[in-house]
Design a protein around this motif. Structure first.
Motif, PDB file in Angstrom:
ATOM      1  N   ASP A 236     -69.166  45.902   2.827  1.00 15.50           N
ATOM      2  CA  ASP A 236     -70.077  45.090   3.638  1.00 15.50           C
ATOM      3  C   ASP A 236     -70.144  43.667   3.095  1.00 15.50           C
ATOM      4  O   ASP A 236     -71.114  43.255   2.456  1.00 15.50           O
ATOM      5  N   VAL A 237     -69.104  42.891   3.366  1.00 16.70           N
ATOM      6  CA  VAL A 237     -69.059  41.519   2.856  1.00 16.70           C
ATOM      7  C   VAL A 237     -70.113  40.653   3.528  1.00 16.70           C
ATOM      8  O   VAL A 237     -70.619  39.689   2.935  1.00 16.70           O
ATOM      9  N   GLU A 238     -70.472  40.974   4.770  1.00 19.82           N
ATOM     10  CA  GLU A 238     -71.498  40.190   5.461  1.00 19.82           C
ATOM     11  C   GLU A 238     -72.834  40.280   4.721  1.00 19.82           C
ATOM     12  O   GLU A 238     -73.553  39.289   4.589  1.00 19.82           O
ATOM     13  N   PRO A 450     -60.910  45.761   0.435  1.00 19.59           N
ATOM     14  CA  PRO A 450     -62.154  44.992   0.504  1.00 19.59           C
ATOM     15  C   PRO A 450     -61.876  43.491   0.507  1.00 19.59           C
ATOM     16  O   PRO A 450     -60.905  43.030  -0.101  1.00 19.59           O
ATOM     17  N   ARG A 451     -62.738  42.763   1.172  1.00 21.19           N
ATOM     18  CA  ARG A 451     -62.553  41.306   1.244  1.00 21.19           C
ATOM     19  C   ARG A 451     -63.197  40.618   0.037  1.00 21.19           C
ATOM     20  O   ARG A 451     -63.968  39.665   0.168  1.00 21.19           O
ATOM     21  N   ASN A 452     -62.868  41.129  -1.149  1.00 18.29           N
ATOM     22  CA  ASN A 452     -63.376  40.520  -2.380  1.00 18.29           C
ATOM     23  C   ASN A 452     -62.251  39.753  -3.068  1.00 18.29           C
ATOM     24  O   ASN A 452     -61.220  39.482  -2.460  1.00 18.29           O
ATOM     25  N   ASN A 453     -62.448  39.422  -4.352  1.00 16.04           N
ATOM     26  CA  ASN A 453     -61.477  38.521  -4.988  1.00 16.04           C
ATOM     27  C   ASN A 453     -60.130  39.191  -5.262  1.00 16.04           C
ATOM     28  O   ASN A 453     -59.181  38.517  -5.661  1.00 16.04           O
ATOM     29  N   LEU A 454     -60.005  40.512  -5.051  1.00 15.79           N
ATOM     30  CA  LEU A 454     -58.710  41.173  -5.198  1.00 15.79           C
ATOM     31  C   LEU A 454     -57.910  41.177  -3.897  1.00 15.79           C
ATOM     32  O   LEU A 454     -56.771  41.633  -3.874  1.00 15.79           O
ATOM     33  N   TRP A 455     -58.506  40.682  -2.826  1.00 13.90           N
ATOM     34  CA  TRP A 455     -57.823  40.659  -1.531  1.00 13.90           C
ATOM     35  C   TRP A 455     -56.564  39.794  -1.603  1.00 13.90           C
ATOM     36  O   TRP A 455     -55.493  40.181  -1.121  1.00 13.90           O
ATOM     37  N   LEU A 456     -56.679  38.637  -2.239  1.00 16.54           N
ATOM     38  CA  LEU A 456     -55.547  37.712  -2.316  1.00 16.54           C
ATOM     39  C   LEU A 456     -54.383  38.342  -3.083  1.00 16.54           C
ATOM     40  O   LEU A 456     -53.232  38.309  -2.639  1.00 16.54           O
ATOM     41  N   VAL A 457     -54.687  38.942  -4.240  1.00 21.67           N
ATOM     42  CA  VAL A 457     -53.658  39.586  -5.045  1.00 21.67           C
ATOM     43  C   VAL A 457     -52.993  40.718  -4.258  1.00 21.67           C
ATOM     44  O   VAL A 457     -51.761  40.867  -4.261  1.00 21.67           O
ATOM     45  N   THR A 458     -53.819  41.503  -3.567  1.00 19.95           N
ATOM     46  CA  THR A 458     -53.313  42.687  -2.872  1.00 19.95           C
ATOM     47  C   THR A 458     -52.436  42.318  -1.683  1.00 19.95           C
ATOM     48  O   THR A 458     -51.323  42.842  -1.517  1.00 19.95           O
ATOM     49  N   ILE A 459     -52.897  41.400  -0.836  1.00 17.07           N
ATOM     50  CA  ILE A 459     -52.143  41.062   0.375  1.00 17.07           C
ATOM     51  C   ILE A 459     -50.897  40.247   0.022  1.00 17.07           C
ATOM     52  O   ILE A 459     -49.835  40.417   0.638  1.00 17.07           O
ATOM     53  N   ALA A 460     -50.994  39.382  -0.972  1.00 18.31           N
ATOM     54  CA  ALA A 460     -49.800  38.635  -1.403  1.00 18.31           C
ATOM     55  C   ALA A 460     -48.750  39.605  -1.938  1.00 18.31           C
ATOM     56  O   ALA A 460     -47.556  39.485  -1.633  1.00 18.31           O
ATOM     57  N   GLY A 461     -49.197  40.585  -2.743  1.00 17.55           N
ATOM     58  CA  GLY A 461     -48.265  41.591  -3.240  1.00 17.55           C
ATOM     59  C   GLY A 461     -47.650  42.403  -2.121  1.00 17.55           C
ATOM     60  O   GLY A 461     -46.459  42.748  -2.154  1.00 17.55           O
TER      61      GLY A 461
END
Length: 588
Positions: A236-238, A450-461
């Motif tokens: 629940d990022v909202e 989750p749309r947290n700070n690991l999102w960038l690492v995960t989607i880039a990977g």
């Protein structure tokens, strides 16, 4: 033994006894402290002490305590007063036992001697149990002080003690103390790197918000931002975003530097990391945070501020700032003398060594870090992340496949472990396994991420791996999601991953989007060179060389050869096994 001041006949008797004891070698004078004596050996003291009857022992503790209270230097003897009065509490010295144990605990906490502080607070609680009608606020305060000290030394009992503090405050309807207990319990999450939602602490923070109402804006701001952090692993990022936004408004309205700093430290836990606007927001709030924290008294807030600034600097390729922030972090960790912060400083030092291609030094530091975290019962996520990067650089990812597979199973909320496992499969030519896990991750447009700070690492990977194994539908989705972030290094809270542009460039090349690939690889290479990160430079060069080879247009072969040659030279110098293998394959 304390110096003794008595009436003349008593003094003579005592001096005669001391002379006899000194002649016999039982006691000795304390150098530099006239009329002060100590036992010559701990065994002598223990033997004499154990020979006393219980009643005699308690009376002696009481008499010594009372004598010390009357001395002009009593304020410098808090440990002695705490010991004597806590022993004499059963003879009616309850109030003095609580007072001096508490003061001794506070003094120890101020000196960062948290283990000693916790022991004093526990003595005070023991004395409180002997009181006829103990005040609930006194019990809550002592439990809270004890819990905070236990949190500082990463003692697992901290949770139980703080929950008792909350229960005591709840029973007396004390909203302020309940809130303080909730915030102290939250520190367990902040310092131990828990990777799942802790329902007990979340419920306590929500209860604190309810009992606080809107009367105390500063406290409410702290609880709101703490709750956003506690909900970090949820979807629940909202809600998290609303919590940090309200917290920031209240913190600014409070006019209190410390409150605003504490709230700004946790703003990123409410970001929606799929929205590129977070990058600008993070930079602006990070600059404000450093300015606020620089002159503040709270070393923990300053530590976290420098940690966030370090990650922001690495993301944009600012190596001088990153180096300065690491130095500040290590200095604060040494002064804080708390295992959780020392572990973070060590993790970041290892990450820096890996970034610089100093792999042998990094391996030694990672091994020492693992031993340190085991000793202090700290989570092992940091060493596991660093181990992955080390083995990636050396081309030995297959050796830790079982380790990462175990983390995928045990920490399902950390989806970055799954992308790490997919990376292992892709880099060890197990494409079928990589595809199976990638399809699980990518289902419903990566809904489980989750749309947290690991999102960038995960989607880039995911973009990079999908390009490598030819999962073009996944590569295309991840490419579009990552295009706004191609100018950044992917980071977590504790590690530096790879340039997003390089990862997305691999996906673009696999899709035949050569113009995008050319731009992304160029941006990534420039970023890595600014960051003075030879490992990232080399992996970007070899990925770009592969894309040029696949494109096969006029002049591409010469450019690919030059890039692969440069990458190979770096790989041979630093021991980058995977890059060396790929470079040689291209050159041959």
């Amino acid at each position: 033994m304390a110096s003794l001041r008595r009436s003349r006949p008593e003094e003579e008797a005592v001096l005669d006894a001391l002379e006899s004891a000194e002649t016999s070698g039982l006691v000795q004078g304390v150098p530099g402290r006239a009329a002060n004596y100590r036992f010559s050996h701990a065994l002598v003291r223990t033997t004499l002490y154990d020979e006393l009857t219980t009643s005699r022992r308690l009376r002696l503790h009481r008499d010594v305590g009372r004598a010390l209270v009357d001395r002009p230097d009593s304020d410098t003897r808090l440990p002695e007063l705490a010991r004597h009065f806590s022993e004499a509490a059963a003879l009616g010295e309850v109030e003095r036992a609580i007072e001096y144990c508490r003061r001794a605990g506070d003094a120890a906490s101020a000196e960062l001697a948290f283990e000693e502080a916790a022991a004093y607070y526990e003595r005070a609680l023991g004395a409180l149990d002997l009181a006829d009608d103990p005040a609930p606020e006194t019990r809550a305060d002592l439990l809270l002080a004890s819990g905070r000290a236990l949190v500082a030394i990463a003692e697992p009992r901290a949770r139980e003690v703080l929950m008792r503090a909350a229960a005591s405050a709840r029973a007396s309807g004390d909203a302020s103390r309940l809130t303080d207990a909730a915030l102290a319990a939250f520190e367990i999450l902040a310092r131990t790197g828990v990777v799942e939602t802790d329902g007990e602490i979340v419920s306590l923070l929500e209860e604190a918000l309810t009992v606080l109402g809107s009367s105390d804006g500063a406290r409410r701001a702290r609880v709101l931002s703490a709750l956003a952090f506690a909900l970090f692993w949820g979807s629940d990022v909202e809600r998290r975003s609303a919590l940090v936004d309200e917290a920031l408004v209240l913190a600014r309205a409070s006019g209190t530097r410390e409150v605003l700093t504490a709230v700004l430290v946790r703003q990123s836990f409410g970001y929606d990391f799929t929205d590129p606007a977070w990058v600008t927001r993070h930079a602006a709030q990070g600059a404000e945070l450093i300015e606020l924290a620089r002159d503040g008294d709270d070393r923990i807030l300053r530590f976290t501020a420098h940690q966030q600034r370090l990650m922001g600097a690495v993301m944009i390729g600012d190596r001088p700032t990153a180096d300065a922030e690491l130095a500040a972090i290590e200095d604060l960790a040494e002064r804080l003398r708390q295992p959780a912060f020392e572990a973070i400083a060590r993790i970041l030092r290892c990450a820096h060594l890996l970034l610089s291609g100093r792999l042998d030094e990094a391996e030694a530091e990672i091994n020492a870090l693992s031993a340190f975290q085991t000793q202090h019962q700290l989570p092992a996520n940091g060493p596991a992340t660093l181990m992955y990067r080390l083995y990636y650089e050396r081309g030995r990812l297959g050796e830790i496949e079982s380790l990462i597979a175990g983390l995928v199973e045990s920490q399902p909320a950390v989806v970055a472990w799954r992308i790490a496992l997919i990376g292992i499969y892709a880099n060890t030519d197990q494409f079928d396994h990589a595809r199976t896990h990638l399809e699980v991750l990518a289902a419903d447009d990566f809904a489980i991420v989750p749309r947290n700070n690991l999102w960038l690492v995960t989607i880039a990977g995911a973009a990079r791996t999908a390009g490598i194994i030819g999962a073009l539908d996944i590569a295309e989705w991840a490419l579009e999601a990552m295009l706004p972030f191609g100018h950044l290094i992917a980071v977590t809270a504790l590690s530096y991953e790879q340039p997003v542009g390089m990862s997305v460039g691999v996906a673009a090349a696999a899709l035949g989007r050569w113009d995008d690939a050319e731009r992304l690889f160029g941006e990534a290479l420039d970023l890595c060179q600014r960051l003075a990160a030879p490992t990232f430079v080399a992996v970007t060069q070899v990925a770009w060389a592969q894309a040029l080879t696949d494109q096969g247009q006029a002049g591409d072969a010469e450019r690919a050869h030059a890039l692969a040659t440069q990458a190979l030279a770096t790989a041979e110098e630093l021991g980058l096994g995977r890059v060396e293998q790929l470079s040689r394959r291209l050159l041959e």
